[in-house]
Design a protein around this motif. Sequence first.
Motif, short mmCIF file in Angstrom:
data_model
loop_
_atom_site.label_atom_id
_atom_site.label_comp_id
_atom_site.label_asym_id
_atom_site.label_seq_id
_atom_site.Cartn_x
_atom_site.Cartn_y
_atom_site.Cartn_z
N VAL A 198 0.85 -1.19 0.00
CA VAL A 198 0.00 0.00 0.00
C VAL A 198 0.88 1.24 0.00
CG1 VAL A 198 -1.84 1.28 1.18
CG2 VAL A 198 -1.82 -1.23 1.23
N LEU A 199 0.57 2.14 -0.90
CA LEU A 199 1.28 3.41 -1.02
C LEU A 199 0.51 4.46 -0.23
CD1 LEU A 199 3.66 4.77 -2.58
CD2 LEU A 199 2.02 5.26 -4.41
N TYR A 200 1.03 4.82 0.94
CA TYR A 200 0.37 5.79 1.82
C TYR A 200 0.96 7.19 1.63
CZ TYR A 200 -2.09 2.32 4.67
OH TYR A 200 -2.94 1.33 5.11
N CYS A 201 0.12 8.19 1.84
CA CYS A 201 0.64 9.56 1.87
C CYS A 201 1.59 9.72 3.04
CB CYS A 201 -0.51 10.56 2.01
SG CYS A 201 -1.49 10.74 0.52
N ARG A 202 2.71 10.36 2.80
CA ARG A 202 3.68 10.56 3.86
C ARG A 202 3.33 11.81 4.67
NH1 ARG A 202 7.24 14.67 3.59
NH2 ARG A 202 7.89 15.60 1.62
N ARG A 206 7.76 9.02 7.53
CA ARG A 206 6.59 8.58 8.29
C ARG A 206 5.32 8.70 7.46
NH1 ARG A 206 7.44 11.48 14.22
NH2 ARG A 206 9.33 10.32 14.83
N VAL A 207 4.35 7.85 7.80
CA VAL A 207 3.02 7.92 7.20
C VAL A 207 2.30 9.14 7.78
CG1 VAL A 207 0.80 6.74 6.98
CG2 VAL A 207 2.93 5.42 6.91
N ASP A 208 1.53 9.82 6.95
CA ASP A 208 0.70 10.92 7.42
C ASP A 208 -0.09 10.46 8.65
OD1 ASP A 208 -1.87 12.54 7.57
OD2 ASP A 208 -0.90 13.58 5.91
N ALA A 209 -0.15 11.32 9.66
CA ALA A 209 -0.78 10.94 10.93
C ALA A 209 -2.21 10.44 10.76
CB ALA A 209 -0.75 12.14 11.88
N HIS A 210 -2.92 10.96 9.76
CA HIS A 210 -4.31 10.56 9.57
C HIS A 210 -4.42 9.07 9.22
CE1 HIS A 210 -8.55 11.54 8.83
NE2 HIS A 210 -8.49 10.70 7.82
N PHE A 211 -3.38 8.51 8.61
CA PHE A 211 -3.42 7.12 8.16
C PHE A 211 -2.45 6.22 8.93
CE2 PHE A 211 -4.36 9.97 4.62
CZ PHE A 211 -5.62 9.52 4.25
N ALA A 212 -1.81 6.77 9.96
CA ALA A 212 -0.74 6.05 10.64
C ALA A 212 -1.22 4.77 11.31
CB ALA A 212 -0.07 6.96 11.66
N ALA A 213 -2.35 4.81 12.01
CA ALA A 213 -2.84 3.61 12.69
C ALA A 213 -3.19 2.52 11.69
CB ALA A 213 -4.06 3.97 13.55
N GLU A 214 -3.78 2.92 10.59
CA GLU A 214 -4.12 1.96 9.53
C GLU A 214 -2.86 1.30 8.97
OE1 GLU A 214 -5.66 2.54 5.07
OE2 GLU A 214 -6.92 3.53 6.57
N ALA A 215 -1.82 2.11 8.74
CA ALA A 215 -0.57 1.57 8.21
C ALA A 215 0.08 0.61 9.21
CB ALA A 215 0.38 2.71 7.87
N ARG A 216 0.00 0.93 10.50
CA ARG A 216 0.56 0.02 11.52
C ARG A 216 -0.17 -1.31 11.49
NH1 ARG A 216 0.84 4.84 14.64
NH2 ARG A 216 -1.16 4.38 15.64
N GLN A 217 -1.49 -1.27 11.33
CA GLN A 217 -2.27 -2.50 11.26
C GLN A 217 -1.88 -3.33 10.04
OE1 GLN A 217 -4.51 -3.52 13.60
NE2 GLN A 217 -4.78 -5.45 12.48
N LEU A 218 -1.66 -2.64 8.93
CA LEU A 218 -1.25 -3.32 7.71
C LEU A 218 0.09 -4.02 7.91
CD1 LEU A 218 -1.95 -3.64 4.57
CD2 LEU A 218 -0.20 -1.88 4.28
N ARG A 219 1.05 -3.30 8.49
CA ARG A 219 2.37 -3.90 8.75
C ARG A 219 2.25 -5.11 9.68
NH1 ARG A 219 4.56 1.71 9.29
NH2 ARG A 219 5.89 2.13 7.48
N ALA A 220 1.42 -4.98 10.72
CA ALA A 220 1.26 -6.07 11.68
C ALA A 220 0.66 -7.30 11.02
CB ALA A 220 0.36 -5.61 12.84
N ALA A 221 -0.11 -7.09 9.96
CA ALA A 221 -0.72 -8.21 9.24
C ALA A 221 0.18 -8.74 8.13
CB ALA A 221 -2.06 -7.76 8.64
N GLY A 222 1.40 -8.21 8.03
CA GLY A 222 2.35 -8.71 7.06
C GLY A 222 2.39 -7.94 5.76
N GLY A 223 1.69 -6.82 5.69
CA GLY A 223 1.70 -6.00 4.49
C GLY A 223 2.91 -5.10 4.41
N ARG A 224 3.11 -4.51 3.25
CA ARG A 224 4.25 -3.61 3.03
C ARG A 224 3.74 -2.19 2.81
NH1 ARG A 224 8.46 -3.75 -2.06
NH2 ARG A 224 6.48 -4.16 -3.12
#
Length: 319
Positions: free
Chosen positions: A12-16, A23-41
């Motif tokens: 997933v390409l997130y806004c920085r 870092r991922v934009d704060a608005h999407f940071a929790a979502e990105a952490r969940q993605l990483r925890a699930a094995g996503g990039r």
Amino acid sequence: MTTTTEDATVTVLYCRDPLNERRVDAHFAAEARQLRAAGGRVLLVDHDALLAGDAERALARVPDGPGVVWYRGWMVPADRYGVLDAALRRRGGRLAVGAQEYRRAHELPGWYETFAGLTPASAWLPADTGRTPDPLRLTALAAGLPPGAAVVKDYVKSRKHEWDEACYVPDLGDAAALHRVVGRFVELQEEFLAGGVVLRAFEDFVAPLTREGTEAAAEVRVWWRDASPRLVTAHPDSPVAEVVTPDLAPVREAVEALGCPFVTTDLALRADGVWRVVEVGDGQVSDLRHGADLDAFVRILAAGQAPLRTPSASGTTPL
């Protein structure tokens, strides 16, 4: 996280973060952490550079050969989205949602005919930034709608928070009022005017009631992956988290016909008891309500199956 073989590692390409390129934009940071925890990039894109038309600078932190990539972040005009996809292809990747698919789901003229029986009657015309269509063109546009009230928006968004000033027209037959509201809308949109001006017939919506008799969210957002409804949440602007899930069968048919891989539909209950589609969007740029089930959302991107459950305390229902 259950995945298909094709989606074994979802990227997933997130806004920085505008102030920190790592870092991922704060608005999407929790979502990105969940993605990483699930094995996503997680990869990062500079949204400001992308809007400025510099896709290469926007992708400066993306390595070559990224493969199939989802975009997840702030809205991107359809032409800039196409530029982003082209730049990724030069690096050996591509966006999971093609440029034409993105435009079809993101802009009202792309999805309206497919949803015409489920959504308020609409008419539109192209308009340039800062230029209000002349009164004769607006009068002709309004003539194609049922008489009565209407709302003004562009191909993507309204200004509902300036309801009386730049959104609501009490009577389409009042040419002066129509021109005034449209003019103010165009003025406030400034360079963010998307495509042109849209008039939508006004329909009276009410908040649905839960089984307990309390008011649920007046507008619900349904998240679709490959024409399958995967998650129902309250609209991000709703002060109420709890949702009542409408019958989605007729909406599913329209989503299937639209043919886009990741779509959101916003639904509201009309005063006569009929659920109506008030907006369609590309899921990559649709906002997720704060407190929604992030695990269920990550499963959507990874094409994982989530069993039907009753709404959680957050008011979201995985499907």
